[in-house]
Design a protein around this motif. Structure first.
Motif, short mmCIF file in Angstrom:
data_model
loop_
_atom_site.label_atom_id
_atom_site.label_comp_id
_atom_site.label_asym_id
_atom_site.label_seq_id
_atom_site.Cartn_x
_atom_site.Cartn_y
_atom_site.Cartn_z
N TYR A 63 -38.75 68.58 29.46
CA TYR A 63 -39.57 69.58 30.13
C TYR A 63 -40.24 68.96 31.35
CZ TYR A 63 -39.02 72.90 26.32
OH TYR A 63 -38.50 73.79 25.41
N TYR A 64 -40.19 69.70 32.45
CA TYR A 64 -40.73 69.22 33.72
C TYR A 64 -41.75 70.20 34.26
CZ TYR A 64 -36.43 66.39 33.78
OH TYR A 64 -35.41 65.52 33.47
N CYS A 65 -42.84 69.69 34.81
CA CYS A 65 -43.72 70.55 35.59
C CYS A 65 -43.34 70.41 37.05
CB CYS A 65 -45.19 70.21 35.35
SG CYS A 65 -45.75 68.66 36.04
N ALA A 66 -43.62 71.44 37.82
CA ALA A 66 -43.14 71.45 39.20
C ALA A 66 -44.01 72.35 40.06
CB ALA A 66 -41.69 71.94 39.23
N THR A 67 -43.95 72.09 41.35
CA THR A 67 -44.66 72.91 42.32
C THR A 67 -43.96 72.80 43.67
OG1 THR A 67 -46.84 73.43 43.23
CG2 THR A 67 -46.26 71.10 43.10
N GLY A 68 -44.47 73.55 44.64
CA GLY A 68 -43.85 73.49 45.96
C GLY A 68 -42.76 74.54 46.11
N VAL A 69 -43.17 75.81 45.98
CA VAL A 69 -42.24 76.92 46.15
C VAL A 69 -42.42 77.47 47.56
CG1 VAL A 69 -41.55 79.19 45.36
CG2 VAL A 69 -42.30 77.46 43.71
N VAL A 70 -41.36 77.42 48.35
CA VAL A 70 -41.43 77.84 49.74
C VAL A 70 -40.46 78.99 49.96
CG1 VAL A 70 -41.18 77.14 52.14
CG2 VAL A 70 -42.05 75.51 50.44
N GLY A 71 -40.99 80.12 50.44
CA GLY A 71 -40.14 81.24 50.77
C GLY A 71 -39.47 81.91 49.59
N ARG A 72 -40.06 81.72 48.41
CA ARG A 72 -39.49 82.31 47.20
C ARG A 72 -40.61 82.87 46.34
NH1 ARG A 72 -35.44 77.37 45.34
NH2 ARG A 72 -33.94 77.57 47.04
N PRO A 73 -40.31 83.80 45.47
CA PRO A 73 -41.37 84.31 44.59
C PRO A 73 -41.78 83.28 43.55
CG PRO A 73 -39.24 85.23 44.00
CD PRO A 73 -39.04 84.49 45.28
N CYS A 74 -42.98 83.42 43.04
CA CYS A 74 -43.49 82.50 42.02
C CYS A 74 -43.05 83.02 40.65
CB CYS A 74 -45.00 82.38 42.11
SG CYS A 74 -45.66 81.09 41.01
N ILE A 75 -41.86 82.67 40.26
CA ILE A 75 -41.30 83.07 38.97
C ILE A 75 -40.65 81.84 38.36
CG2 ILE A 75 -40.93 85.46 39.66
CD1 ILE A 75 -37.99 84.74 40.17
N PRO A 76 -40.35 81.87 37.08
CA PRO A 76 -39.72 80.70 36.47
C PRO A 76 -38.39 80.37 37.14
CG PRO A 76 -40.54 82.17 34.78
CD PRO A 76 -40.68 82.90 36.08
N GLY A 77 -38.28 79.16 37.64
CA GLY A 77 -37.06 78.74 38.30
C GLY A 77 -36.61 77.38 37.79
N GLY A 78 -35.37 77.05 38.05
CA GLY A 78 -34.83 75.76 37.64
C GLY A 78 -35.24 74.67 38.61
N SER A 79 -34.59 73.54 38.49
CA SER A 79 -35.00 72.37 39.25
C SER A 79 -34.96 72.56 40.76
CB SER A 79 -34.13 71.18 38.86
OG SER A 79 -32.77 71.46 39.15
N THR A 80 -34.05 73.38 41.25
CA THR A 80 -33.92 73.56 42.69
C THR A 80 -34.91 74.57 43.27
OG1 THR A 80 -32.21 75.23 42.38
CG2 THR A 80 -31.48 72.94 42.66
N TRP A 81 -35.70 75.17 42.40
CA TRP A 81 -36.68 76.19 42.85
C TRP A 81 -37.89 75.55 43.49
CZ3 TRP A 81 -35.28 81.08 43.12
CH2 TRP A 81 -36.23 82.08 43.28
N TYR A 82 -38.13 74.28 43.13
CA TYR A 82 -39.37 73.61 43.51
C TYR A 82 -39.10 72.40 44.39
CZ TYR A 82 -40.84 76.29 39.42
OH TYR A 82 -41.07 77.29 38.52
N THR A 83 -40.12 72.03 45.16
CA THR A 83 -40.03 70.84 46.00
C THR A 83 -40.40 69.59 45.24
OG1 THR A 83 -40.59 72.18 47.94
CG2 THR A 83 -40.84 69.78 48.13
N TYR A 84 -41.39 69.70 44.36
CA TYR A 84 -41.90 68.54 43.64
C TYR A 84 -41.78 68.76 42.13
CZ TYR A 84 -44.14 67.93 48.17
OH TYR A 84 -44.38 67.81 49.51
N ARG A 85 -41.51 67.70 41.42
CA ARG A 85 -41.46 67.76 39.97
C ARG A 85 -41.85 66.41 39.40
NH1 ARG A 85 -35.06 67.67 38.17
NH2 ARG A 85 -34.81 65.41 38.22
N GLY A 86 -42.22 66.40 38.14
CA GLY A 86 -42.57 65.14 37.48
C GLY A 86 -41.35 64.48 36.88
#
Length: 124
Positions: free
Chosen positions: A93-116
């Motif tokens: 399980y990964y936490c993530a942030t950095g959503v650019v130009g996309r809705p804030c909905i559950p996304g996979g690894s490529t949805w976010y810019t940063y992850r742990g």
């Protein structure tokens, strides 16, 4: 650059619960979209939950009613409460942030810019 550190994973029996935590290297986390995604061995990443800038939450159908995403803005922490776990929930399980130009909905690894680095959840 945002650094994220997850913790709280472990091994539990089916029906059990875990609380995952994510600490962010930010002074404030309230004005961002945050999410959790997971990846099981041999499978693609799967968005699990997301919480947006105003605190609205969304969940994947597979976890709806069992998982709860939340955050503590005063501590720059984000959480994922996992309940009624099943073996199908076994994954990193990964936490993530950095959503650019996309809705804030559950996304996979490529949805976010940063992850742990992830925290392992194993359900038997």
């Amino acid at each position: 650059h945002v650094q994220l550190v997850e913790s709280g994973g472990g091994s539990v029996q089916a029906g059990g619960s875990l609380r995952l935590s994510c600490v962010a290297s930010l002074s404030t986390i309230s004005r961002r979209c945050w999410g959790w995604f997971r990846q099981a061995p041999g499978k693609g990443s799967e968005g699990v939950a997301a919480i947006d800038e105003v605190g609205a939450t969304t969940y994947a159908d597979s976890v709806k009613g069992r998982f709860t995403i939340s955050r503590d803005n005063t501590k720059s922490n984000m959480y994922l409460q996992l309940s009624n776990l099943s073996p199908e929930d076994t994954a990193m399980y990964y936490c993530a942030t950095g959503v650019v130009g996309r809705p804030c909905i559950p996304g996979g690894s490529t949805w976010y810019t940063y992850r742990g680095q992830g925290t392992q959840v194993t359900v038997s």
